[in-house]
Design a protein around this motif. Structure first.
Motif, PDB file in Angstrom:
ATOM      1  N   GLY A 229      -6.103  28.595 128.147  1.00  0.00           N
ATOM      2  CA  GLY A 229      -7.200  28.147 127.286  1.00  0.00           C
ATOM      3  C   GLY A 229      -6.837  28.121 125.813  1.00  0.00           C
ATOM      4  O   GLY A 229      -7.704  28.117 124.952  1.00  0.00           O
ATOM      5  N   MET A 230      -5.518  28.140 125.512  1.00  0.00           N
ATOM      6  CA  MET A 230      -5.105  28.104 124.112  1.00  0.00           C
ATOM      7  C   MET A 230      -4.899  26.643 123.714  1.00  0.00           C
ATOM      8  O   MET A 230      -4.265  25.888 124.457  1.00  0.00           O
ATOM      9  N   THR A 231      -5.436  26.256 122.565  1.00  0.00           N
ATOM     10  CA  THR A 231      -5.168  24.887 122.116  1.00  0.00           C
ATOM     11  C   THR A 231      -3.737  24.833 121.575  1.00  0.00           C
ATOM     12  O   THR A 231      -3.134  25.863 121.275  1.00  0.00           O
ATOM     13  N   GLU A 232      -3.229  23.601 121.439  1.00  0.00           N
ATOM     14  CA  GLU A 232      -1.897  23.375 120.838  1.00  0.00           C
ATOM     15  C   GLU A 232      -1.784  24.142 119.514  1.00  0.00           C
ATOM     16  O   GLU A 232      -0.808  24.843 119.288  1.00  0.00           O
ATOM     17  N   ASP A 233      -2.824  23.986 118.682  1.00  0.00           N
ATOM     18  CA  ASP A 233      -2.782  24.590 117.343  1.00  0.00           C
ATOM     19  C   ASP A 233      -2.743  26.109 117.417  1.00  0.00           C
ATOM     20  O   ASP A 233      -1.988  26.766 116.699  1.00  0.00           O
ATOM     21  N   GLU A 234      -3.568  26.662 118.316  1.00  0.00           N
ATOM     22  CA  GLU A 234      -3.577  28.127 118.456  1.00  0.00           C
ATOM     23  C   GLU A 234      -2.216  28.619 118.918  1.00  0.00           C
ATOM     24  O   GLU A 234      -1.686  29.612 118.411  1.00  0.00           O
ATOM     25  N   ALA A 235      -1.666  27.921 119.912  1.00  0.00           N
ATOM     26  CA  ALA A 235      -0.363  28.326 120.439  1.00  0.00           C
ATOM     27  C   ALA A 235       0.683  28.265 119.332  1.00  0.00           C
ATOM     28  O   ALA A 235       1.507  29.167 119.183  1.00  0.00           O
ATOM     29  N   ARG A 236       0.629  27.203 118.526  1.00  0.00           N
ATOM     30  CA  ARG A 236       1.616  27.067 117.461  1.00  0.00           C
ATOM     31  C   ARG A 236       1.413  28.150 116.407  1.00  0.00           C
ATOM     32  O   ARG A 236       2.375  28.745 115.920  1.00  0.00           O
ATOM     33  N   ALA A 237       0.140  28.430 116.097  1.00  0.00           N
ATOM     34  CA  ALA A 237      -0.124  29.437 115.066  1.00  0.00           C
ATOM     35  C   ALA A 237       0.390  30.816 115.506  1.00  0.00           C
ATOM     36  O   ALA A 237       0.965  31.555 114.718  1.00  0.00           O
TER      37      ALA A 237
ATOM     38  N   GLU B 197     -13.799  38.223 133.491  1.00  0.00           N
ATOM     39  CA  GLU B 197     -15.232  37.971 133.684  1.00  0.00           C
ATOM     40  C   GLU B 197     -15.976  37.939 132.349  1.00  0.00           C
ATOM     41  O   GLU B 197     -16.880  37.139 132.156  1.00  0.00           O
ATOM     42  N   GLU B 198     -15.554  38.831 131.430  1.00  0.00           N
ATOM     43  CA  GLU B 198     -16.252  38.882 130.151  1.00  0.00           C
ATOM     44  C   GLU B 198     -16.007  37.627 129.324  1.00  0.00           C
ATOM     45  O   GLU B 198     -16.934  37.028 128.796  1.00  0.00           O
ATOM     46  N   GLY B 199     -14.744  37.252 129.229  1.00  0.00           N
ATOM     47  CA  GLY B 199     -14.403  36.095 128.403  1.00  0.00           C
ATOM     48  C   GLY B 199     -14.592  34.768 129.135  1.00  0.00           C
ATOM     49  O   GLY B 199     -14.400  33.709 128.552  1.00  0.00           O
ATOM     50  N   HIS B 200     -14.955  34.824 130.436  1.00  0.00           N
ATOM     51  CA  HIS B 200     -15.117  33.621 131.253  1.00  0.00           C
ATOM     52  C   HIS B 200     -13.901  32.714 131.177  1.00  0.00           C
ATOM     53  O   HIS B 200     -14.006  31.516 130.874  1.00  0.00           O
ATOM     54  N   ARG B 201     -12.733  33.294 131.355  1.00  0.00           N
ATOM     55  CA  ARG B 201     -11.535  32.462 131.296  1.00  0.00           C
ATOM     56  C   ARG B 201     -10.416  33.145 132.071  1.00  0.00           C
ATOM     57  O   ARG B 201     -10.511  34.325 132.421  1.00  0.00           O
ATOM     58  N   TRP B 202      -9.361  32.402 132.323  1.00  0.00           N
ATOM     59  CA  TRP B 202      -8.186  32.977 132.971  1.00  0.00           C
ATOM     60  C   TRP B 202      -7.319  33.663 131.929  1.00  0.00           C
ATOM     61  O   TRP B 202      -7.116  33.136 130.845  1.00  0.00           O
ATOM     62  N   ALA B 203      -6.835  34.841 132.271  1.00  0.00           N
ATOM     63  CA  ALA B 203      -5.939  35.568 131.367  1.00  0.00           C
ATOM     64  C   ALA B 203      -4.637  35.832 132.105  1.00  0.00           C
ATOM     65  O   ALA B 203      -4.612  35.870 133.335  1.00  0.00           O
TER      66      ALA B 203
END
Ligand code: ASP
Length: 597
Positions: free
Chosen positions: A515-523, A450-456
């Motif tokens: 909600g992770m971008t390709e770049d974030e996932a790779r990093a 709820e805080e981050g407004h995203r699925w975890a």
């Protein structure tokens, strides 16, 4: 060994080394209880027999470290102490050596009243000399050994993984270690060996385990430690049932060590069922499940009570609580935390007066006896928004969830409040009743943050979704079930695990759904995504908390009772006084500047 001498040793020569546990000076006779890990033995110094050694014994004080030699003697009948194993004998001292003196300790290992916990932790070396602590630490050793022996016999290798590594995704904050060689870069202490154990599967070690320290920087709730020990395992090609069988096997061995024969296989329950029946994903089955009694009411009844006809109406039954006074009923109200509009009817008598037939049906459906406590939890008139279409299992809708979980929390609070009345938490000596194990399966893959407004990720992002739910990853994340499971004992989660994703394309999809971008996932996880591409076998595993298991087996109230050197609720080690500020020179070397707070 001070605790090992028996009447049959009478006449033998004994050598005792240990601490002065207690000294009684009767003038011509001095009694010293000598203590070591194994127990205590009474030693007698008699002035008439040997004045010199008696004189030396008169210098002894609590916690001096000594060696005594002498002859084992049967005690005269009226001085026999039935409370200790060596109570039938004593040792008549011939020689005494004082290895070391001791300052008067802040408390004594033999004291029957414990000092406060701060004192115990500051002087942990003295606290650990206490009988109860010696037993807990011995039990911990034996439990860990039994688990190692079992897993090794099953073909598992214990393989170490690094402590200085990079951030892992168990969802807590990392403890960081600055690198001197590469200023500005940090290692993270592992929250678990998750990625390493998966990589070990890729490396061909198809059965891995490790009894391993994990580090999580969380705001400490009562029963957490910043560093704790997991029994961590992973295997290649398993169905979930295979992992469960291994866990049941080592738990059987561990409990046997402590004298309990537990029964396997453990019962299994889906997450949805657990929520529906217990309002919790870690059901305590020592007390009756909850019952949905909506059908006991007519539509009219529900309207009169301003209760939604579409939401569950949950009855909680706590046995043998007896009739409650008005004041006692009022005490129940603050135990109730209403989620999403859930509401409470704590006065069943009154409900009975106004809805006689409904109440009779509720009694029947719940199997309530006359002296059982019944309370009803339901929702108000307005059901919440329902985002999801449903997953592989009959699923608990979000708005029902609030009613069930509010009821589940109240059920546990009532169970604790009335523990003396229902007696269900008392040990009976029958392991089947005392240790209610359970596998909870088919967890949701995602939780809405709820805080981050995203699925975890509800477990962690390497958990495999159910095959049937793959197509809902993007369209209906709430409906996706995971091949994740928890092992629960008496309402406590002992451990959790899952079958993992072994395909790189699916792993990417999950990162994306989170909600992770390709770049974030790779990093963050590039090395792992790459490893997945080099022939990864299907695999799965689990991790259980060793500290908690030992705590339960020791019958202890807190994890700190079974961890030799634990930290306080503020993550402080009171004995060594850590954490502490460090010198400017040390900081400079690391390229770190500390801001004044
Ligand atoms: N690494 C996970 C944890 O510590 C356990 C597992 O999935 O094996 O919670």
């Amino acid at each position: 060994m001070c605790g090992a001498l028996r009447a049959s040793d009478s006449g033998q020569k004994a050598v005792l080394m240990g601490w002065v546990n207690r000294r009684r000076d009767l003038g011509n006779i001095i009694f010293i209880d000598v203590r070591d890990r194994s127990g205590i033995t009474q030693v007698v110094f008699n002035k008439e027999r040997d004045a010199a050694i008696h004189e030396k014994a008169s210098q002894l004080r609590n916690e001096y470290v000594i060696a005594v030699t002498g002859k084992v003697k049967q005690r005269v009948p009226d001085t026999i102490n039935k409370n200790i194993a060596t109570g039938e004998i004593e040792v008549a001292a011939d020689e005494l050596r004082i290895f070391n003196e001791s300052k008067q300790p802040p408390f004594l290992p033999g004291d029957s009243i414990l000092p406060n916990e701060e004192m115990r932790l500051k002087y942990r070396y003295i606290d650990l000399r206490r009988d109860a602590m010696q037993q807990n630490i011995e039990l911990r050793h034996k439990v860990a050994l039994a688990i190692r022996d079992y897993l090794s016999a099953q073909g598992f290798f214990e393989i170490e993984t690094p402590f200085m590594t990079r951030s892992t995704p168990e969802g807590a904050r990392d403890y960081l270690v600055p690198s001197r060689v590469q200023p500005g870069s940090f290692y993270a202490l592992p929250q678990s060996p998750q990625l390493f154990k998966q990589i070990l599967m890729i490396s061909g070690f198809d059965k891995y385990f490790q009894i391993v320290r994990c580090f999580r920087d969380e705001d400490l709730r009562a029963d957490r430690q910043p560093e704790f020990t997991q029994i961590d395992l992973e295997m290649s090609y398993p169905q979930p049932e295979r992992v469960w069988e291994v866990v049941e096997g080592f738990l059987t061995a561990a409990f046997k060590t402590a004298g309990h024969e537990i029964k396997t296989p453990f019962p299994r329950m889906s997450y949805d069922e657990a929520i529906r029946l217990y309002g919790s994903d870690k059901p305590d089955m020592r007390l009756p499940a909850m019952t949905d009694v909506r059908e006991a009411f007519t539509a009219e009844n529900l309207a009169t009570l301003a209760v939604s006809p579409t939401l569950p109406v949950v009855a909680i039954r706590i046995p043998k609580v007896g009739e409650l006074s008005r004041k006692e009923r009022d005490e129940i109200k603050p135990l109730f935390t209403a989620k999403g509009g859930a509401k409470l009817f704590e006065d069943f008598k009154r409900l009975e007066k106004n809805f006689l037939e409904a109440a009779a049906r509720i009694r029947e459906k719940t199997g309530a006896e006359a002296d059982d406590l019944l309370v009803i939890v339901t929702g108000d008139g307005k059901p919440g928004e329902h985002k999801s279409e449903g997953g592989v299992k009959p699923e608990v809708k979000q708005h029902d969830h609030a009613v069930h979980t509010s009821a589940g929390l109240l059920r546990i609070a009532l169970a604790q409040k009335y523990a003396a009345k229902h007696g269900a938490f008392l040990k009976t000596g029958d392991p089947r009743r005392d240790f209610r194990f359970l596998w909870v399966t088919d967890f949701p893959m995602f939780e809405y943050d709820e805080e981050g407004h995203r699925w975890a990720a509800a477990h962690h992002p390497f958990t495999s979704p159910h095959e049937h739910d793959m197509d809902k990853l993007e369209s209906d994340p709430a409906a996706v079930r995971a091949l994740a499971y928890d092992v629960v004992l008496n309402g406590t989660e002992l451990g959790s695990g899952s079958i993992r994703i072994h395909r790189q394309d699916i792993q990417r999809k999950i990162f994306h759904a989170l909600g992770m971008t390709e770049d974030e996932a790779r990093a963050r996880f590039g090395f792992f995504l790459e490893a997945l591409e080099y022939g990864t076998p299907p695999h799965g595993g689990i991790a259980l908390g060793l500290d908690r298991i030992v705590m339960i087996l020791a019958g202890a109230e807190s994890l700190r009772e079974v961890i030799p050197f634990p930290k306080t609720a503020r993550a402080v080690d009171l004995m060594v006084d850590a954490p502490t500020p460090v010198s400017e020179a040390q900081l400079k070397e690391l390229g770190i500047q500390v801001k004044k707070v």
